[in-house]
Structures are given as C-alpha cells and as structure tokens.
Design a protein around this motif. Structure first.
Motif, PDB file in Angstrom:
ATOM      1  N   UNK A 173       0.836  -1.347   0.127  1.00 39.70           N
ATOM      2  CA  UNK A 173      -0.095   0.151  -0.294  1.00 39.70           C
ATOM      3  C   UNK A 173       0.784   1.312  -0.146  1.00 39.70           C
ATOM      4  N   UNK A 174       2.199   1.048  -0.031  1.00 40.04           N
ATOM      5  CA  UNK A 174       3.168   2.172   0.197  1.00 40.04           C
ATOM      6  C   UNK A 174       2.784   3.054   1.085  1.00 40.04           C
ATOM      7  N   UNK A 175       2.460   2.433   2.504  1.00 38.62           N
ATOM      8  CA  UNK A 175       2.261   3.230   3.724  1.00 38.62           C
ATOM      9  C   UNK A 175       3.375   3.972   4.122  1.00 38.62           C
ATOM     10  N   UNK A 176       4.534   3.294   4.042  1.00 37.00           N
ATOM     11  CA  UNK A 176       5.881   3.999   4.642  1.00 37.00           C
ATOM     12  C   UNK A 176       5.860   5.369   3.926  1.00 37.00           C
ATOM     13  N   UNK A 177       5.728   5.486   2.647  1.00 41.88           N
ATOM     14  CA  UNK A 177       5.822   6.815   2.035  1.00 41.88           C
ATOM     15  C   UNK A 177       4.713   7.988   2.506  1.00 41.88           C
ATOM     16  N   UNK A 178       3.479   7.095   2.301  1.00 37.51           N
ATOM     17  CA  UNK A 178       2.235   8.029   2.867  1.00 37.51           C
ATOM     18  C   UNK A 178       2.488   8.474   4.062  1.00 37.51           C
ATOM     19  N   UNK A 179       2.837   7.731   5.267  1.00 37.26           N
ATOM     20  CA  UNK A 179       3.209   8.188   6.522  1.00 37.26           C
ATOM     21  C   UNK A 179       4.127   9.510   6.377  1.00 37.26           C
ATOM     22  N   UNK A 180       5.206   9.027   5.768  1.00 31.17           N
ATOM     23  CA  UNK A 180       6.440  10.000   5.533  1.00 31.17           C
ATOM     24  C   UNK A 180       5.798  11.505   5.241  1.00 31.17           C
ATOM     25  N   UNK A 181       5.049  11.484   3.900  1.00 31.43           N
ATOM     26  CA  UNK A 181       4.270  12.624   3.382  1.00 31.43           C
ATOM     27  C   UNK A 181       3.782  13.210   4.472  1.00 31.43           C
ATOM     28  N   UNK A 182       2.617  12.489   5.013  1.00 32.40           N
ATOM     29  CA  UNK A 182       1.688  12.872   6.137  1.00 32.40           C
ATOM     30  C   UNK A 182       2.834  13.567   7.480  1.00 32.40           C
ATOM     31  N   UNK A 183       3.817  12.951   7.673  1.00 34.04           N
ATOM     32  CA  UNK A 183       4.587  13.818   8.644  1.00 34.04           C
ATOM     33  C   UNK A 183       5.149  14.992   8.031  1.00 34.04           C
ATOM     34  N   UNK A 184       5.575  14.910   6.823  1.00 39.48           N
ATOM     35  CA  UNK A 184       6.103  16.191   6.075  1.00 39.48           C
ATOM     36  C   UNK A 184       4.944  17.442   6.203  1.00 39.48           C
ATOM     37  N   UNK A 237      -5.793  15.385  11.986  1.00 37.14           N
ATOM     38  CA  UNK A 237      -5.907  14.696  11.006  1.00 37.14           C
ATOM     39  C   UNK A 237      -4.635  13.616  10.900  1.00 37.14           C
ATOM     40  N   UNK A 238      -3.567  14.149  11.348  1.00 32.86           N
ATOM     41  CA  UNK A 238      -2.281  13.172  11.331  1.00 32.86           C
ATOM     42  C   UNK A 238      -2.737  11.776  11.964  1.00 32.86           C
ATOM     43  N   UNK A 239      -3.100  12.052  13.352  1.00 31.82           N
ATOM     44  CA  UNK A 239      -3.310  10.836  14.388  1.00 31.82           C
ATOM     45  C   UNK A 239      -4.375  10.178  13.751  1.00 31.82           C
ATOM     46  N   UNK A 240      -5.576  10.605  13.234  1.00 35.34           N
ATOM     47  CA  UNK A 240      -6.620   9.659  12.671  1.00 35.34           C
ATOM     48  C   UNK A 240      -5.939   9.120  11.333  1.00 35.34           C
ATOM     49  N   UNK A 241      -5.341   9.828  10.563  1.00 34.70           N
ATOM     50  CA  UNK A 241      -4.461   9.329   9.406  1.00 34.70           C
ATOM     51  C   UNK A 241      -3.739   8.193   9.764  1.00 34.70           C
ATOM     52  N   UNK A 242      -2.955   8.186  10.878  1.00 33.58           N
ATOM     53  CA  UNK A 242      -2.212   6.984  11.171  1.00 33.58           C
ATOM     54  C   UNK A 242      -3.161   5.630  11.617  1.00 33.58           C
ATOM     55  N   UNK A 243      -4.115   6.135  12.257  1.00 35.78           N
ATOM     56  CA  UNK A 243      -5.084   5.127  12.718  1.00 35.78           C
ATOM     57  C   UNK A 243      -5.590   4.455  11.652  1.00 35.78           C
ATOM     58  N   UNK A 244      -6.071   5.315  10.373  1.00 34.04           N
ATOM     59  CA  UNK A 244      -6.927   4.762   9.471  1.00 34.04           C
ATOM     60  C   UNK A 244      -5.938   3.868   8.719  1.00 34.04           C
TER      61      UNK A 244
END
Lengths: 475, 117
Positions: free
Chosen positions: A203-214, A228-235
């Motif tokens: 799912x490329x989640x490692x990239x998504x999460x990296x972008x999210x943190x950015x 949104x970052x917290x909920x996004x990580x949860x989702x």
C-alpha cells in the motif's frame, strides 16, 4: 519566506473545514471499507500542499487569501500604491488632503509597521517550529538507525530483519524499506506480522506516512492538522488490517487478532518514522477484524459521490463574494479589475450614495444573495476608484479619456465619453469621496451599487467563470 | 544469570562458541559474511556480551567465560524456576499435555532418570 508562510497559512485555514468534514465522515463511514479513508485523507493532504483555489459558484469556501492578508498584512506590504490612492481621491481641496494624510495616512503607516513586525515575527516562529519538528524526526531516525544496526536477517529473507533492541515490529526506510521484528516473537506472530507489514509495503504506507509527517511539519501550528495526522495513522493501520484479513478464514483472523494483542501489550515510545504493527487503537482494530464485510455497490457509489463533493468544494472558493475587511482599498487598487463601465458609474454619484445605504442595510439584514454580492463587490471597486484626475482629450476622430487613480489608467471610448460628459456633478463626486475617506479612516466598510451596466457585466462574468469551471470539472 | 539475551545476541554468541578461540579481526570478518555487519557493529555487540560476563576479549583473542552447555543449562533452570516454581514434574506435565512424546523421547528421558538413580 514571509510570502511562503502566508500561502501556508492560507492553505491551513482553507483545510480546516475539510478536515472537520472528513473527521465527522469517519463516524457514518465506520462500516465502509477502510481504504476509502485514505482517499479522503489524500484530498486533505492535497488541500494542505497545493496553494490553488478555483473560483466557482460551487465552492462555499471564502477567499482565505484576503483573510490571511489581514493577519499578515502581506498585500499592504507589497502594494504601496494603496496609500497614495487614499489621498489622490481628494482632488479639489488641499486642506482636506492634508487632513486625510494626517488622519488616514498616519494611522495606516503605523499599522503597516506593526503588521510588518508581526509578519516577520510569525514567520520566524513558524520556521523555528518546522526546524524542531524536523529535528525530532531526525533524532528518531538516528536512534532507530543505531538500534537496527545490530540485526540479522530472518530466515534469509531479504526484507525482514530481527533486532534485539526494539519492542515492536515496524518498517524502516523510505527508499529501501525493511521490516524489523523484535526478537522473541513466536512463529505464529511472526507470520501475521510479516503479512501485515508486507501489506503496508504494497500500500506504500511508509511513503504515505512520511508525506503525512512532512505536511504536519509544515502545518505544525494548526491543531486540526495534528488531529488529521493522528486519525490518518489510525486509518492506515485499519486499512492495512482490512487488506490482510480480507482473504483470511475465521481461525486465521483469530490468530491475527491474538498477534495484534501480544504486540500491543508492551509499552513503547512514540516513533515518527516506522509503520508499526500493534501501534494504534488495538481494540478498534480487533473489533474491525471480525466486522469486515465486502462493500456493496451502492456503498461504493455513495463513497464516490462523497469524494467528488469534498474534492470539488475544498478546491473551489465562492465566486466573488464580498469579503469584509478594513483594508478594502487593497482590493480597489488592483488595476486589472477596473473596467470602463466604472467610469459611467462615477457619473452618477447621487444615486450611488443612496444605493450605498441600501446595500449596507441589505448586508446587515443578510438579504444579499450570492449574485447580488457579486454585484456589490464590483461596485465596491468602482465607488472607491473615483479618479483623481480625469483628462479628456478630443483629437477629432475618437475621444479618449484618461483616468488616473494612483497607478491605474483607464481608457474610455468615445461612447463612454459622451455618457460621462452628459452628467456634470463634479461637486457630488467630491462629496462621495470625502464620505469614503471618512469611513475608511474609521475602518468601516462601504459597499455600494451604482450603475446597472456594471452590474450586468459583473453578473455575466460570474456566469462565464462558472461555466468554465464546470466544463473543466466535467460536471 | 538474570540477564536477558535477545535472538541476535544469541546468534552472535553461538558463532563465538563455534569458532572460539577466535581473533577479534577474524570475528569481524565472520560477522560481515554472515550478518552483513560493519566492524563497529560487531565490536558493539561483543562489548555488550563481554559486559554481561559471557565472553572475554583478551589481547584481541575472544574466548567464552561460560560454555555453551553451561549457558543453556542455566537458562533452562531459570525457565523452570520462573514458569513452574522450580518443579520439573510440573514442567513435564505442561509440556506433555499439548505435545505427544515420541518413543525416542520417552526412552531418552527414561535413560536420564536411570542415570540419576
């Protein structure tokens, strides 16, 4: 840098409504497939990253550019003509000009300085916050890097490593992601964990999460972005679980749930980078595992509709709404928006005054509809753009009028000139401008409707924009 | 021995037990081959295990202070102590309740008991 900051501020504000909408949507969408939340968070991410707003009647967002300029004083800073226009509106009396300079000019100069100070102060604060967030990420990265140095391959698998010094499984690395397992896991757990982490990688989640943190780093001052970052990580975790268990039997699901539980019981510090296994909301996740159902056609249809609506609304802003701001003149001085019709408008100042009252009364009673607001906006500009100097030249064939207002030049055709010269209430013009100056100095907004021609043009332009946007969006 | 050892440390320890006495430079080479470790990584882990009293590094030669057999004996004792209050029958009962002992297993256990008697 200040300009970038005000753009970020603008995007941050524009995203708040969207974030609230997405957060609220999570409740009715509890039973919907979890990957869909990823789609919604993508819209939020785009809204926070792309400084673009299409003007359209579909949008309900106000123009945040003007709101932020209020806070940062950006436009006031960039446009010095703003203040010259204030005194050039007084052509006849030298005395009033001086008064205006003393009152209006003096005050706006100090506020300008104050705003300049606030802007640079806020910008510095913003940069410091970003550096701190980045520093924390770097610290996390280095400490994990050091820990995972001492690790060995799990059964000659090229992507999975076992490490003693970590207490939760996670994925580390953005370009070449590697799965790290804490030592001491039993065989079943390892199988489940690897299935989960591999789903993350797909799912490329490692990239998504990296972008999210950015994004979080840029918008660190906005609590809604944190939410949104917290909920996004949860989702992300929920969606990943969903992907893993969609092909599992009930027994396998049970084993998976147990693994989740065993990984979550150990306490740990929050790390930024890793996409971990038992990281968040284990209770919810276990319940979710046994609640999974394949989505129905109508549900998918509904989800598509939601996505479309949210994406459209968040990237458009309401067409030409009147924005109430004490720095109204900023808008006025935009030279490209003053049309020839405005000159006619000036020719009817008596009418203008009565209409100004009318519109203001309407505004107060909230009876102004969107269309009328558009008109009012148009007229607002024309009212205040009373020329300081009207040069009329008749060179035989075609007459031309030069209207000077600050740095604005408007050329008028012969037709317009006829209309203009047919009325001669020069004194009235002065009266109106005095009124404006007074009111501007007091920080009160003036809106007025003056000429029907101007109104018509404004209206037709709005409709054109609407049609254009519609065709772009394919609605 | 109240010290915990992780899987990675155990793999490293096994390597030393297998090759000892081994020069530290040789150990670095071996670890680079098997675990893809850098020199500094190997020394970090070696130092940790030396601090825990498992090995010693005297003049560049690594030797064990506790033999592999002693280590596992101690470890299993600790385990039975911790999980079954030091009762071997309780441990055996728990072990056999889920896993069928093979004929070979039973004979081995019997010979152990015979030896003790």
């Amino acid at each position: 840098m200040g300009l970038i900051f005000s753009k970020v501020l603008e995007m941050s504000m524009a995203a708040v409504l969207l974030i609230v909408a997405v957060t609220l949507l999570r409740i009715p969408l509890k039973k919907a497939p979890k990957w869909f939340m990823g789609v919604l968070w993508t819209i939020v991410a785009l809204r926070l990253l792309v400084p673009l707003q299409v003007e359209s009647g579909l949008g309900f967002m106000p123009d945040f550019g003007q709101v932020t300029s209020l806070v940062t004083g950006r436009e006031a800073l960039n446009d010095s003509s703003v203040y010259t226009s204030e005194d050039t509106v007084l052509p006849s009396s030298e005395l009033t000009k001086n008064e205006a300079l003393a009152d209006g000019g003096g005050i706006s100069k100090t506020t300008l300085d104050q705003k300049k100070g606030t802007l640079s102060y806020l910008t510095i604060l913003w940069i410091v916050g970003m550096i701190m967030a980045f520093g924390y990420a770097l610290y996390s990265y280095i400490s994990i890097r050091l820990k995972t140095r001492v690790s060995i391959r799990y059964r000659s698998s090229d992507k999975v490593y076992v490490c003693d010094d970590i207490d939760t499984p996670f994925i580390f690395g953005l370009v070449k992601p590697v799965i790290y397992l804490p030592s001491g896991l039993d065989h079943d757990t390892i199988v489940n964990v690897i299935a989960h982490e591999k789903a993350h990688l797909k799912r490329m989640d490692h990239l998504r999460k990296g972008l999210g943190f950015f994004i979080l780093t840029i918008h660190w001052f906005n609590p809604f972005v944190w939410l949104s970052y917290i909920l996004f990580c949860r989702d992300i975790e929920l969606a990943c679980d969903e992907r893993v268990i969609s092909t599992m039997s009930t027994d396998e699901k049970k084993s998976y749930a147990e693994s989740l539980l065993s990984c979550s019981t150990k306490k740990r510090r929050m790390m930024v980078y890793p996409v971990a296994f038992g990281e968040v909301a284990v209770g919810t996740r276990i319940r979710q595992i046994f609640n999974y159902k394949k989505p129905t056609f109508y549900l998918v249809l509904l989800l598509v509709a939601i996505t479309g609506t949210l994406a459209t609304c968040s990237f458009t802003r309401a067409a030409d709404k009147v924005t109430i701001t004490p720095y109204k003149i900023d808008v006025v001085s935009a030279p490209d928006r003053i049309r020839t019709e405005n000159v006619e408008a000036i020719a009817e100042p008596v009418m203008a005054r009565t209409r100004i009252e009318e519109i203001r009364w309407k505004e107060e009673s909230e009876e102004v509809k969107v269309g009328q607001q558009a008109k009012a906006d148009e007229i607002e500009k024309s009212t205040s753009s009373v020329p300081s100097e009207v040069k009329i030249e008749d060179n035989g064939k075609g007459a031309s009028v030069d209207v000077k207002e600050g740095n604005t030049h408007v050329s008028v055709s012969a037709d317009d000139l006829n209309k203009l010269t047919s009325v001669e209430p020069v004194k009235e013009v002065v009266n109106v401008t005095e009124d404006i100056v007074d009111e501007v100095t007091d920080g009160i907004l003036i809106d007025g409707e003056i000429a029907d021609t101007a109104v018509d043009t404004a209206f037709s332009i709005t409709t054109d924009t609407l049609g254009l946007v519609d065709s772009i969006l394919g609605w | 021995m109240a010290v915990e050892f992780g899987e990675v440390q155990m793999k490293f320890a096994e390597l030393i037990w297998e090759k000892e006495p081994v020069g530290s430079g040789e150990l670095v080479k071996l670890c680079a081959e098997r675990f893809d470790w850098k020199k500094s990584t190997t020394y970090t882990v070696l130092k940790k295990l030396c601090d825990k009293g498992l090995f010693q590094n005297v003049e560049g030669i690594v030797t064990s202070r506790i033999s592999k057999e002693d280590f596992y004996t101690k470890k299993s004792e600790e385990f039975v102590d911790e999980a079954f209050g030091g009762s071997l029958p309780a441990f055996l009962a728990a072990f056999t309740s889920h896993q069928q002992l093979s004929r070979k297993d039973i004979e081995e256990i019997r010979s152990i008991i015979d030896k003790i008697q």
